[in-house]
Scaffold this active site. Structure first.
Site, short mmCIF file in Angstrom:
data_model
loop_
_atom_site.label_atom_id
_atom_site.label_comp_id
_atom_site.label_asym_id
_atom_site.label_seq_id
_atom_site.Cartn_x
_atom_site.Cartn_y
_atom_site.Cartn_z
N PRO A 75 0.79 -1.22 0.00
CA PRO A 75 0.00 0.00 0.00
C PRO A 75 0.82 1.27 0.00
O PRO A 75 1.60 1.51 0.92
CB PRO A 75 -0.82 -0.12 1.30
CG PRO A 75 -0.12 -1.11 2.14
CD PRO A 75 0.80 -1.88 1.30
N GLU A 76 0.66 2.04 -1.04
CA GLU A 76 1.17 3.40 -1.04
C GLU A 76 -0.05 4.31 -0.98
O GLU A 76 -1.16 3.83 -0.73
CB GLU A 76 2.02 3.65 -2.30
CG GLU A 76 3.25 2.75 -2.33
CD GLU A 76 4.17 3.04 -3.50
OE1 GLU A 76 4.14 4.17 -4.03
OE2 GLU A 76 4.92 2.14 -3.89
#
Length: 281
Positions: free
Chosen positions: A2-3
DNA sequence: AAGAAGCCCTGATAGC
DNA sequence: TGCTATCAGGGCTTCT
């Protein structure tokens, strides 16, 4: 992985189940994630209304009726799934190992929100809402890449005199908040800038393009995430919708989509960078 | 004081 | 087939 776009997608998936609703029950199944939960964590959430679910960088921020903020990070492998606990509702089979279900929120309205995180790089914390500007993880964070504060002029100032490669500079959350290894590689490719170039040496007109491409790749990824919100909410939290659009990330040896030279991998600050030696200078 | 490396943690995968 | 080694990376800590 997850960015910012993934976290924003998660936020949008959770919001309908959480915003304006009370947490009827909160459960932690171990004493810590990356860090210990704050004292009396579950008690401080029980019966509390979550007015809004926001985001800062890669953190989710729930605004609670108690005046506290619920600050959550997905780490590397953190996932939220939503199931419907009402009688007669179908429960989707998840392929997620329940041994790593660490936190459960039962929401008013019947949604059960389960946080699963095998590697436990994620975190959950409580902090006074009015003092988030001095929350340790938020202090010194740079601007959001999709905000007016993030611009070529800003980058010029932030990069001035920096002797670190631009790849490392963009990963630095104090420079810009929310970019990770994937989108930095993608943005540099799109901007035609070598990841090895020293941040302080990039000319203003190229910073103009870099700022625009950072914004564009994040925008596009959020948009792609948006189309999978219903999948997220109803099934198993599958993300990764955007990965088929990566132009260089994790494509070592494959042909550059522009010049067809092989994409190269190099390690900077202990992290893989993927780039094209011809298209990026 | 800036920049780079080490570390946490588990699962997927490569290699023998 | 089954074992071990390597890698993934966000962000905090430690080193140079």
């Amino acid at each position: 992985m997850p960015e910012l776009p993934e976290v924003e997608t998660v936020r949008r998936g959770l919001a309908p189940a959480m915003e304006g609703r009370r947490i009827l029950r909160a459960e932690t199944r171990r004493a810590d994630l990356r860090f210990p939960f704050p004292p009396n964590f579950a008690d401080r959430l029980t019966g509390v209304r979550l007015a809004a679910l926001g985001r800062r960088a890669k953190y989710l921020v729930g605004e609670l009726s108690t005046g506290e903020a619920l600050v959550m990070h997905l780490g590397m492998t953190g996932r939220f799934t939503i199931t419907d606990t009402r009688p007669g509702k179908f429960h989707h089979e998840t392929r997620i190992d329940p041994a790593h279900d660490h936190v459960v929120f039962d929401m008013e309205g019947g949604a059960r929100i389960t946080f699963n995180d095998p590697r436990r790089f994620g975190s959950m914390d409580l902090w006074p809402l009015g003092e988030l500007d001095i929350y340790p993880a938020f202090e010194g964070l740079g601007p959001e890449p999709v905000s007016n504060a993030f611009s070529a002029a800003y980058l010029r100032e932030a990069f001035a005199g920096k002797k670190t490669p631009v790849k490392a500079a963009l990963l630095d959350q104090r420079v810009v908040a929310g970019l990770g290894n994937i989108y930095v590689s993608e943005a540099l490719f799109r901007a035609g800038i070598s990841p090895r170039r020293l941040a302080g040496s990039i000319r203003p007109e190229r910073l103009e393009r870099l700022a625009a491409e950072v914004r564009a790749v994040i925008d596009e990824a959020i948009l792609a995430g948006g189309s999978s919100i219903s999948d997220f909410a109803n099934t198993d939290g599958e993300l990764g919708y955007f990965q088929h659009r990566f132009r260089v990330y994790d494509r070592e040896g494959e042909a550059c989509p522009v010049c067809e030279r092989p994409i190269r991998r190099l390690v900077q600050s202990g992290r893989s960078t993927f780039y094209c030696t011809r298209c990026q200078r």
